[in-house]
Design a protein around this motif. Sequence first.
Motif, PDB file in Angstrom:
ATOM      1  N   SER A  80      57.793  34.441  23.042  1.00 44.24           N
ATOM      2  CA  SER A  80      58.898  33.685  23.766  1.00 44.24           C
ATOM      3  C   SER A  80      59.146  32.509  23.647  1.00 44.24           C
ATOM      4  O   SER A  80      60.103  31.702  23.766  1.00 44.24           O
ATOM      5  CB  SER A  80      59.126  34.298  25.096  1.00 44.24           C
ATOM      6  OG  SER A  80      57.753  33.694  25.701  1.00 44.24           O
ATOM      7  N   GLU A  81      57.926  31.642  23.712  1.00 42.25           N
ATOM      8  CA  GLU A  81      58.032  30.043  23.751  1.00 42.25           C
ATOM      9  C   GLU A  81      58.491  29.545  22.466  1.00 42.25           C
ATOM     10  O   GLU A  81      59.160  28.712  22.420  1.00 42.25           O
ATOM     11  CB  GLU A  81      56.445  29.631  23.799  1.00 42.25           C
ATOM     12  CG  GLU A  81      56.290  28.265  23.891  1.00 42.25           C
ATOM     13  CD  GLU A  81      54.951  27.695  24.019  1.00 42.25           C
ATOM     14  OE1 GLU A  81      54.511  26.521  23.681  1.00 42.25           O
ATOM     15  OE2 GLU A  81      53.967  28.560  24.004  1.00 42.25           O
ATOM     16  N   PHE A  82      58.192  30.215  21.302  1.00 41.56           N
ATOM     17  CA  PHE A  82      58.800  29.831  20.046  1.00 41.56           C
ATOM     18  C   PHE A  82      60.219  29.940  19.923  1.00 41.56           C
ATOM     19  O   PHE A  82      60.966  29.145  19.433  1.00 41.56           O
ATOM     20  CB  PHE A  82      57.846  30.321  18.890  1.00 41.56           C
ATOM     21  CG  PHE A  82      58.431  30.190  17.480  1.00 41.56           C
ATOM     22  CD1 PHE A  82      58.147  28.661  17.211  1.00 41.56           C
ATOM     23  CD2 PHE A  82      58.911  30.883  16.743  1.00 41.56           C
ATOM     24  CE1 PHE A  82      58.630  28.186  15.897  1.00 41.56           C
ATOM     25  CE2 PHE A  82      59.317  30.516  15.403  1.00 41.56           C
ATOM     26  CZ  PHE A  82      59.269  29.192  14.886  1.00 41.56           C
ATOM     27  N   THR A  83      60.579  31.016  20.401  1.00 39.84           N
ATOM     28  CA  THR A  83      61.840  31.478  20.114  1.00 39.84           C
ATOM     29  C   THR A  83      62.549  30.632  21.147  1.00 39.84           C
ATOM     30  O   THR A  83      63.835  30.145  20.487  1.00 39.84           O
ATOM     31  CB  THR A  83      62.211  33.043  20.759  1.00 39.84           C
ATOM     32  OG1 THR A  83      61.307  33.834  20.049  1.00 39.84           O
ATOM     33  CG2 THR A  83      63.697  33.529  20.580  1.00 39.84           C
ATOM     34  N   ASP A  84      62.153  30.037  22.306  1.00 35.70           N
ATOM     35  CA  ASP A  84      63.021  29.301  23.068  1.00 35.70           C
ATOM     36  C   ASP A  84      62.982  27.831  22.266  1.00 35.70           C
ATOM     37  O   ASP A  84      64.141  27.319  22.473  1.00 35.70           O
ATOM     38  CB  ASP A  84      62.150  29.120  24.402  1.00 35.70           C
ATOM     39  CG  ASP A  84      62.336  30.148  25.258  1.00 35.70           C
ATOM     40  OD1 ASP A  84      63.225  31.279  25.164  1.00 35.70           O
ATOM     41  OD2 ASP A  84      61.856  30.489  26.331  1.00 35.70           O
ATOM     42  N   TRP A  85      61.898  27.711  21.555  1.00 32.53           N
ATOM     43  CA  TRP A  85      62.070  26.125  20.955  1.00 32.53           C
ATOM     44  C   TRP A  85      63.101  26.298  19.799  1.00 32.53           C
ATOM     45  O   TRP A  85      63.772  25.293  19.592  1.00 32.53           O
ATOM     46  CB  TRP A  85      60.765  26.084  20.192  1.00 32.53           C
ATOM     47  CG  TRP A  85      60.499  24.675  19.522  1.00 32.53           C
ATOM     48  CD1 TRP A  85      60.089  23.652  20.083  1.00 32.53           C
ATOM     49  CD2 TRP A  85      60.985  24.384  18.055  1.00 32.53           C
ATOM     50  NE1 TRP A  85      60.020  22.592  19.133  1.00 32.53           N
ATOM     51  CE2 TRP A  85      60.524  23.141  17.766  1.00 32.53           C
ATOM     52  CE3 TRP A  85      61.505  25.211  17.056  1.00 32.53           C
ATOM     53  CZ2 TRP A  85      60.897  22.443  16.800  1.00 32.53           C
ATOM     54  CZ3 TRP A  85      61.981  24.462  15.838  1.00 32.53           C
ATOM     55  CH2 TRP A  85      61.604  23.287  15.679  1.00 32.53           C
ATOM     56  N   VAL A  86      63.302  27.539  19.151  1.00 30.86           N
ATOM     57  CA  VAL A  86      64.350  27.629  18.081  1.00 30.86           C
ATOM     58  C   VAL A  86      65.715  27.614  18.833  1.00 30.86           C
ATOM     59  O   VAL A  86      66.450  26.762  18.178  1.00 30.86           O
ATOM     60  CB  VAL A  86      64.252  28.868  17.434  1.00 30.86           C
ATOM     61  CG1 VAL A  86      65.428  29.211  16.371  1.00 30.86           C
ATOM     62  CG2 VAL A  86      62.976  29.011  16.722  1.00 30.86           C
ATOM     63  N   TYR A  87      65.845  28.249  19.891  1.00 29.45           N
ATOM     64  CA  TYR A  87      67.189  27.943  20.417  1.00 29.45           C
ATOM     65  C   TYR A  87      67.637  26.820  20.898  1.00 29.45           C
ATOM     66  O   TYR A  87      68.704  26.267  20.823  1.00 29.45           O
ATOM     67  CB  TYR A  87      67.434  29.017  21.705  1.00 29.45           C
ATOM     68  CG  TYR A  87      67.476  30.536  21.318  1.00 29.45           C
ATOM     69  CD1 TYR A  87      68.261  31.074  20.125  1.00 29.45           C
ATOM     70  CD2 TYR A  87      66.798  31.675  21.870  1.00 29.45           C
ATOM     71  CE1 TYR A  87      68.501  32.260  19.799  1.00 29.45           C
ATOM     72  CE2 TYR A  87      66.736  32.772  21.502  1.00 29.45           C
ATOM     73  CZ  TYR A  87      67.631  33.134  20.384  1.00 29.45           C
ATOM     74  OH  TYR A  87      67.836  34.714  20.139  1.00 29.45           O
ATOM     75  N   LYS A  88      66.620  26.107  21.620  1.00 26.77           N
ATOM     76  CA  LYS A  88      66.711  24.864  21.962  1.00 26.77           C
ATOM     77  C   LYS A  88      67.168  23.912  20.928  1.00 26.77           C
ATOM     78  O   LYS A  88      68.200  22.768  21.097  1.00 26.77           O
ATOM     79  CB  LYS A  88      65.304  24.144  22.748  1.00 26.77           C
ATOM     80  CG  LYS A  88      65.302  22.815  23.111  1.00 26.77           C
ATOM     81  CD  LYS A  88      63.931  22.447  23.916  1.00 26.77           C
ATOM     82  CE  LYS A  88      64.082  20.767  24.195  1.00 26.77           C
ATOM     83  NZ  LYS A  88      62.904  20.319  24.475  1.00 26.77           N
ATOM     84  N   HIS A  89      66.419  23.685  19.922  1.00 25.66           N
ATOM     85  CA  HIS A  89      66.997  22.734  18.881  1.00 25.66           C
ATOM     86  C   HIS A  89      67.951  23.417  18.257  1.00 25.66           C
ATOM     87  O   HIS A  89      68.827  22.504  17.695  1.00 25.66           O
ATOM     88  CB  HIS A  89      65.664  23.034  17.913  1.00 25.66           C
ATOM     89  CG  HIS A  89      64.332  22.245  18.130  1.00 25.66           C
ATOM     90  ND1 HIS A  89      64.284  20.889  17.721  1.00 25.66           N
ATOM     91  CD2 HIS A  89      63.523  22.384  19.117  1.00 25.66           C
ATOM     92  CE1 HIS A  89      63.092  20.115  18.614  1.00 25.66           C
ATOM     93  NE2 HIS A  89      62.637  21.157  19.446  1.00 25.66           N
ATOM     94  N   PHE A  90      68.330  24.528  17.937  1.00 23.17           N
ATOM     95  CA  PHE A  90      69.652  24.955  17.473  1.00 23.17           C
ATOM     96  C   PHE A  90      70.957  24.167  18.513  1.00 23.17           C
ATOM     97  O   PHE A  90      71.645  23.584  17.882  1.00 23.17           O
ATOM     98  CB  PHE A  90      70.025  26.415  17.570  1.00 23.17           C
ATOM     99  CG  PHE A  90      69.672  26.774  15.977  1.00 23.17           C
ATOM    100  CD1 PHE A  90      70.895  27.339  15.405  1.00 23.17           C
ATOM    101  CD2 PHE A  90      68.618  27.260  15.386  1.00 23.17           C
ATOM    102  CE1 PHE A  90      70.795  27.783  13.955  1.00 23.17           C
ATOM    103  CE2 PHE A  90      68.430  27.698  14.097  1.00 23.17           C
ATOM    104  CZ  PHE A  90      69.504  27.888  13.422  1.00 23.17           C
ATOM    105  N   LYS A  91      70.691  24.350  19.681  1.00 24.12           N
ATOM    106  CA  LYS A  91      71.727  24.036  20.709  1.00 24.12           C
ATOM    107  C   LYS A  91      71.809  22.362  20.505  1.00 24.12           C
ATOM    108  O   LYS A  91      72.789  21.978  20.386  1.00 24.12           O
ATOM    109  CB  LYS A  91      71.351  24.201  22.010  1.00 24.12           C
ATOM    110  CG  LYS A  91      71.578  25.835  22.342  1.00 24.12           C
ATOM    111  CD  LYS A  91      71.294  26.339  23.803  1.00 24.12           C
ATOM    112  CE  LYS A  91      71.403  27.700  23.946  1.00 24.12           C
ATOM    113  NZ  LYS A  91      71.058  28.154  25.318  1.00 24.12           N
ATOM    114  N   HIS A  92      70.786  21.775  20.479  1.00 25.91           N
ATOM    115  CA  HIS A  92      70.719  20.200  20.518  1.00 25.91           C
ATOM    116  C   HIS A  92      71.542  19.865  19.151  1.00 25.91           C
ATOM    117  O   HIS A  92      72.231  19.088  18.967  1.00 25.91           O
ATOM    118  CB  HIS A  92      69.188  19.669  20.530  1.00 25.91           C
ATOM    119  CG  HIS A  92      69.137  18.304  20.344  1.00 25.91           C
ATOM    120  ND1 HIS A  92      69.906  17.330  21.482  1.00 25.91           N
ATOM    121  CD2 HIS A  92      68.447  17.494  19.631  1.00 25.91           C
ATOM    122  CE1 HIS A  92      69.753  16.160  21.210  1.00 25.91           C
ATOM    123  NE2 HIS A  92      68.904  15.980  20.061  1.00 25.91           N
ATOM    124  N   SER A  93      71.166  20.401  18.019  1.00 28.74           N
ATOM    125  CA  SER A  93      71.839  20.396  16.630  1.00 28.74           C
ATOM    126  C   SER A  93      73.167  20.393  16.544  1.00 28.74           C
ATOM    127  O   SER A  93      73.826  19.582  16.107  1.00 28.74           O
ATOM    128  CB  SER A  93      70.966  20.989  15.558  1.00 28.74           C
ATOM    129  OG  SER A  93      69.465  20.877  15.598  1.00 28.74           O
TER     130      SER A  93
END
Length: 347
Positions: free
Chosen positions: A245-258
């Motif tokens: 879940s930590e890695f998945t959260d990282w992906v979503y966070k960076h998608f949103k920021h991008s």
Amino acid sequence: MEKSLLKRAKTLEPMHPNKSTGLFGGKSSGILNWNDIAYPHWYKMYKRLVGNYWQADEVNMASDIKQFSTLSKSEQEAYLKIIGLLSTLDAPQTRTALLLSLYATDPSVQSIMAVIAQQEAVHNESYSYVLSSVVSLDEQNNTFQLGRTDQVLLNRNEQLMEQYNAFVEEPTVENILKTMVYTALLEGMFFYSGFAFFYHLARHNKMVGTSTMISYINRDELEHGRFIAELFRATLSENPHLNTSEFTDWVYKHFKHSVELEIEWSSYVLAEVDGMDMEEMKGYIKYRANKMLRMMGLSEIYSENVDNPMKWIRAYVDEFDGTKTDFFEQKSRQYAKTSDLNGFDDL
């Protein structure tokens, strides 16, 4: 999370099997038999990639040479800034594809990445080609400086640059996965507001040669994005300890920021261009982000942007799930290969 550094794959290890035991950190002889690979359907992806072969100077730029000076000042500025943006992304992408292949222990991945790297090099050459057709050498050089001098562009590229460089400095499976996340963003979302601008011009019968070139680049990027998404999913499946879940959260966070950065960049470069609907553009960027997330096996994050709000773009580029178009037969695109009998000799 995994912190052990990967070693570069050996060129030949005959005692290991031809079919790789892992995409990264596995064992393989280095001998590629396309009929005996771990992910057999990737051969079709390889064939689609090599089937897209083209060269920049095959595209006729004669009409663009005449038209560029007739564009509005805002159109000219957007044209140059977007070329500057694209050049700052495609040149590093050539190197990143090659770096991924150096650590891949699956020879089919190495071969596919070699084709992707070659195509990214062609894309970068094409930006030099189109600029040399429409502006002076000084203006060309200034445009290629934008990736180093334009603050909005620097901000937009900062996290991508940090992740790509982190992979170079610390080649772990985790950093490879994170690099593939940014590669998917680059291939599937970062380019697209720029592509849309050139299609917008072509829609109004402006700079059709440039938009034809962009169509070829766009077609390649669709295939690149598709393969990177598959490679991401396969690598994550082979490394379930990283599927957290930590890695998945990282992906979503960076998608949103991008997405936020892409919207900021689009507003900066396109807001003054006549006829560009910035709300539609925001929706398109979010739609592209959703699409890449789905391809990577993740959930959409923009529930109101499931459908493409800029359906007119389909006239200019292939869809993932659409019918493949032969670009040599697109008469409405006014495609023509240059030779001694056309192109610059028309002037």
